[in-house]
Every structure is written in structure tokens, then in C-alpha cells.
Enzyme design. Structure first.
Site, PDB file in Angstrom:
ATOM      1  N   PHE A   1       0.854  -1.195   0.000  1.00  0.00           N
ATOM      2  CA  PHE A   1       0.000   0.000   0.000  1.00  0.00           C
ATOM      3  C   PHE A   1       0.884   1.237   0.000  1.00  0.00           C
ATOM      4  CE2 PHE A   1      -2.529   3.453   1.665  1.00  0.00           C
ATOM      5  CZ  PHE A   1      -3.693   3.316   0.930  1.00  0.00           C
TER       6      PHE A   1
ATOM      7  N   ASP B   1       9.100   2.727   1.526  1.00  0.00           N
ATOM      8  CA  ASP B   1       7.940   3.477   1.980  1.00  0.00           C
ATOM      9  C   ASP B   1       7.815   3.259   3.483  1.00  0.00           C
ATOM     10  OD1 ASP B   1       5.487   4.427   2.741  1.00  0.00           O
ATOM     11  OD2 ASP B   1       4.377   3.565   1.058  1.00  0.00           O
TER      12      ASP B   1
ATOM     13  N   LYS C   1       2.454   9.967   7.936  1.00  0.00           N
ATOM     14  CA  LYS C   1       1.727   9.537   9.144  1.00  0.00           C
ATOM     15  C   LYS C   1       2.264  10.163  10.452  1.00  0.00           C
ATOM     16  CE  LYS C   1      -1.060   5.728   7.656  1.00  0.00           C
ATOM     17  NZ  LYS C   1      -0.779   5.147   6.345  1.00  0.00           N
TER      18      LYS C   1
HETATM   19  C1  LIG Z   1      -1.012   5.406   4.878  1.00  0.00           C
HETATM   20  C2  LIG Z   1       0.055   5.001   3.951  1.00  0.00           C
HETATM   21  C3  LIG Z   1       0.282   5.696   2.745  1.00  0.00           C
HETATM   22  C4  LIG Z   1      -0.604   6.811   2.290  1.00  0.00           C
HETATM   23  O1  LIG Z   1      -0.535   7.922   3.135  1.00  0.00           O
HETATM   24  P1  LIG Z   1      -1.633   9.090   2.992  1.00  0.00           P
HETATM   25  O2  LIG Z   1      -1.145  10.134   3.956  1.00  0.00           O
HETATM   26  O3  LIG Z   1      -2.957   8.517   3.368  1.00  0.00           O
HETATM   27  O4  LIG Z   1      -1.594   9.565   1.596  1.00  0.00           O
HETATM   28  C5  LIG Z   1       1.342   5.295   1.955  1.00  0.00           C
HETATM   29  N1  LIG Z   1       2.143   4.280   2.319  1.00  0.00           N
HETATM   30  C6  LIG Z   1       1.960   3.598   3.469  1.00  0.00           C
HETATM   31  C7  LIG Z   1       2.893   2.479   3.812  1.00  0.00           C
HETATM   32  C8  LIG Z   1       0.899   3.919   4.312  1.00  0.00           C
HETATM   33  O5  LIG Z   1       0.704   3.216   5.430  1.00  0.00           O
END
Ligand SMILES: *Cc1c(COP(=O)(O)O)cnc(C)c1O
Length: 396
Positions: free
Chosen positions: A138, A223, A252
Site C-alpha cells: 500500500f 515506503d 503519518k
Molecule cells: C497510509 C500510507 C500511505 C498513504 O498515506 P496518505 O497520507 O494517506 O496519503 C502510503 N504508504 C503507506 C505504507 C501507508 O501506510
């Protein structure tokens, strides 16, 4: 307004993109939140791994207030001190050299994708634009990050997506190697897949990926939007493995609840961007960077990171204990204060029961319940949450 009034207004005026609980939250303190009816919850969601210091932390509020009164926003036509200080703190406490600020996780990933394409274009030629990401990953909802998100359910109805993206099996080096060619510019992965089910990477896998990227001059992007900023007990999850990527995405927890994202890169890769290549109106604004600066200061200099490590260990022990006790718990996974239990009972039911019993929880994938509390959480509060969780299994 009554709770029903707020919920009715929400369905009338807010676009229907979320499966929200019928709860209207009003205020919070520490790891606890209260709803409009005065019901108290212990929060093991924390804004989905965002509220590092929980709610209403006085020093955090003071820091942001103070900056609001001075200058809250001014665009990137000008420079502000909170922004450069935050960049310095990030660089001095990581293996990266330069920072680009944005406002969310998906934007941090877009920045990382663009940087890696520009790097490939400059160093390998105009066809070097292929990106490999992982199945079950994700990375966000904007089209570039969405394309790299390896879950077909999120792609449906949004084609055509970004060309040049392929998907390998996570933790399976052979499946990745098979997809690499001379036009591969980037490999993207989460150190612990969050949304996909709290799946930590294997160490030898990460080592092999790191080696491959170095050998083939492929940009390795981690990420760490969910795993970063103390969540795993280290500032960044890749430190747990002793393997560092070329580029990293954060968001986050970074601002502790004030929206901010960042893309960090080692010098060689950062050089691919020239003025005009990328930008964000809000990116690095003094209010957001003050909030993030305060969060990092508390993590590094006020014992919060240490608490994350200790409480993370304790949470893990407690969950392992539940696994020994209940057959329907198949696995306990995660690092630090990012843990998940895989169950073969309905996760939605457990989460619903937990909410009714005063514990906020969120799922991850179809069979996993995720635990990502504020990282100030204490052992006593973990005991409290575990007790409610057990009650919520509804075992007669
Ligand atoms: C939540 C998340 C995203 C997306 O972040 P947003 O601030 O909602 O755009 C991307 N990568 C990871 C691993 C996430 O947990």
C-alpha cells in the site's frame, strides 16, 4: 448538535468514500478519546499510526500555538527556520542527505517515484522508467502511488494507470529478480507491509534487494510512511535491519497529527531534481514543520523512542500470550508498536465488539487486526487494551 445530527450531516454533505464507524469523536487526552456521548475509548488506532504523542500533549500544543502566532504559512518562495531545522534533524539522524517536504504519504511516494524516474532518465536513458513494487503493498491513493499499490481491488475503475509498473511477490527475491531489466529505475517496498496485513520483511531478502539495487544502479525506495518516526522502536524501521535505502517516504507519524510528509534521499539521487522539477504549495510550511520538529525532539531527547521500544516488546509478549491461549489466533507479526494478529474468526466482528467495549482498533487486510497505539503508551495501558480485546473475542 446531537450525534445523530452530525452523522446525518456527514452522509448528506461528505462524499461517500469511507466506511466510518457511527462514532463522533470530540476530544482526547493521552491515549484516550471521548465521543459526543461521553463514552471513553482507549485508542490503539491513533489516527492510523499518526498520533505519536496521543492527544492534547501540552508541550506539543504549545509549540504549534507559538508558531501559529508568528507565521503559519508562506509558500516555498521563501525559507523559514522550522523547515530548515526539521530537515537538519532528519538528515543528522538518518543516512540521507536531502529532504523534500510535502503533506501526506501518497505525496511522499509521488515525489519518490518522480525522483527515481528522473534519476533513471539522466543516468540510464529515456527508457529507464520501469518501477517494480510488491503485491499486497500500500502506497497511497493518487494515481502514481495507487499504481504502485499492488492490490487490484484499489485499481478497479481507475485505468489507465501509470505505465511501466510491475509487481513482485513480497519477501520472494527470485520473483523480483525475474522482473528486473536494464530499464528498471526503481524498486519500492514497505519494510513492514502495513495495510496489507502487518508483514515484516525478511532480513536476507532486504539484503539481497539492497545488493541488487546497488549493482544495477536501481533506486531503492522504502515506503516508511507507516513504519517510520518511532513506530518500530527505532526512528526508522530499516534501522532494525541495518539496511538503508536510497530514498525514503515518510508521513503519518511525522507531524504527530498535523499533516506533513517528506521524501528523503541520499545526495547522489537527490541531485536528479533541479529547481522546477517538483513542488508543493503547502510543503514544509512552518506550522507543520514546527509540529514535526517537536515530535522528533520528543522522540530523540525525551525518552519517547525508548518507550516505543519497551512498550512494543511488552505488547508483543501480551499478543503472543493470547496466541498461546486461543486457537483462532494463527500468527502474531510486526515490529515494536506496529503489531498484528492474524485470526480465523471475523475481524470485523472483533473490532466492532472492541469499539463497543471501549477500545479502538483497525484491521489490516482481511484476516489481521492491527495495533498501532500512540507511542507514549504505557504497559498498564497495554494491559487495559488486552483485557478489552479478550472480552471482545466473545468466547462464551
Ligand atoms: C497510509 C500510507 C500511505 C498513504 O498515506 P496518505 O497520507 O494517506 O496519503 C502510503 N504508504 C503507506 C505504507 C501507508 O501506510
Amino acid at each position: 448538535m446531537t450525534k445523530i445530527g452530525v452523522l446525518e450531516k456527514s452522509s448528506k454533505y461528505i462524499m461517500n468514500t469511507y466506511n466510518s464507524f457511527p462514532i463522533v469523536l470530540k476530544e482526547g487526552k493521552g491515549v484516550y478519546v471521548w465521543d459526543e456521548d461521553g463514552k471513553k475509548y482507549i485508542d490503539f488506532v491513533a489516527g492510523i499510526a499518526v498520533n505519536v504523542l496521543g492527544y492534547g500533549d501540552e508541550k506539543y500544543v504549545e509549540a504549534i500555538k507559538g508558531q501559529l502566532e508568528k507565521i503559519h504559512h508562506c509558500s516555498n518562495l521563501y525559507t523559514t527556520e522550522p523547515g530548515v531545522n526539521l530537515a537538519q534533524t532528519l538528515v543528522e539522524n538518518s543516512s540521507f542527505d536531502k529532504v523534500f517536504f510535502c503533506n501526506s504519504g501518497t505525496e511522499a511516494m509521488e515525489a519518490a517515484i518522480k525522483l527515481s524516474r528522473k534519476y533513471g532518465y539522466k543516468n540510464k536513458g529515456k527508457n529507464a522508467s520501469e518501477i517494480i513494487s510488491m503485491k499486497n503493498s500500500f502506497h497511497g491513493r493518487t494515481l502514481g502511488a495507487l499504481t504502485t499499490t499492488g492490490q487490484p481491488k484499489y485499481h478497479e475503475g481507475f485505468a489507465p494507470l501509470l505505465p511501466g509498473v510491475k509487481y513482485a511477490i513480497y519477501n520472494d527475491f527470485a520473483s523480483l529478480e525475474e522482473l528486473v531489466n536494464e530499464n528498471t529505475c526503481a524498486i519500492i517496498l514497505e519494510v513492514v507491509q502495513g495495510e496489507g496485513g502487518v508483514n515484516p520483511a525478511k532480513k536476507d531478502y532486504l539484503e539481497d534487494v539492497r545488493k541488487l539495487c546497488t549493482e544495477k544502479d536501481i533506486v531503492l525506495i522504502f515506503d516508511e510512511v507507516q513504519t517510520g518516526v518511532g513506530r518500530t522502536g527505532k526512528l526508522f524501521a530499516h534501522e532494525v535491519y541495518g539496511i538503508s535505502p536510497d530514498v525514503m517516504a515518510l508521513a503519518k507519524g511525522l507531524g504527530g497529527g498535523v499533516p506533513i510528509g517528506a521524501m528523503l534521499a541520499k545526495e547522489k539521487f537527490a541531485l536528479a531534481f533541479k529547481p522546477g522539477d517538483h513542488a508543493s504549495t503547502f510543503g514544509g510550511n512552518p506550522m507543520a514543520t514546527t509540529a514535526a520538529g517537536h515530535i522528533l525532539d520528543r522522540l530523540l531527547n525525551d525518552g519517547v523512542l525508548k518507550n516505543a521500544e519497551e512498550s512494543g516488546k511488552y505488547l508483543r509478549e501480551k499478543l503472543e500470550g493470547l496466541k498461546d491461549k486461543y486457537d483462532f489466533i494463527k500468527d502474531v507479526r510486526g515490529i515494536g508498536l506496529m503489531q498484528g494478529i492474524e485470526v480465523d474468526i471475523n475481524t470485523g466482528d472483533v473490532i466492532k465488539n472492541a469499539v463497543a467495549n471501549g477500545l479502538l482498533l483497525v484491521g489490516a487486510g482481511a484476516t489481521v487486526i492491527r495495533f498501532v497505539p500512540p507511542i507514549i503508551v504505557t504497559k498498564e495501558q497495554i494491559d487495559e487494551a488486552i483485557e478489552i480485546l479478550e472480552k471482545s473475542f466473545n468466547i462464551a
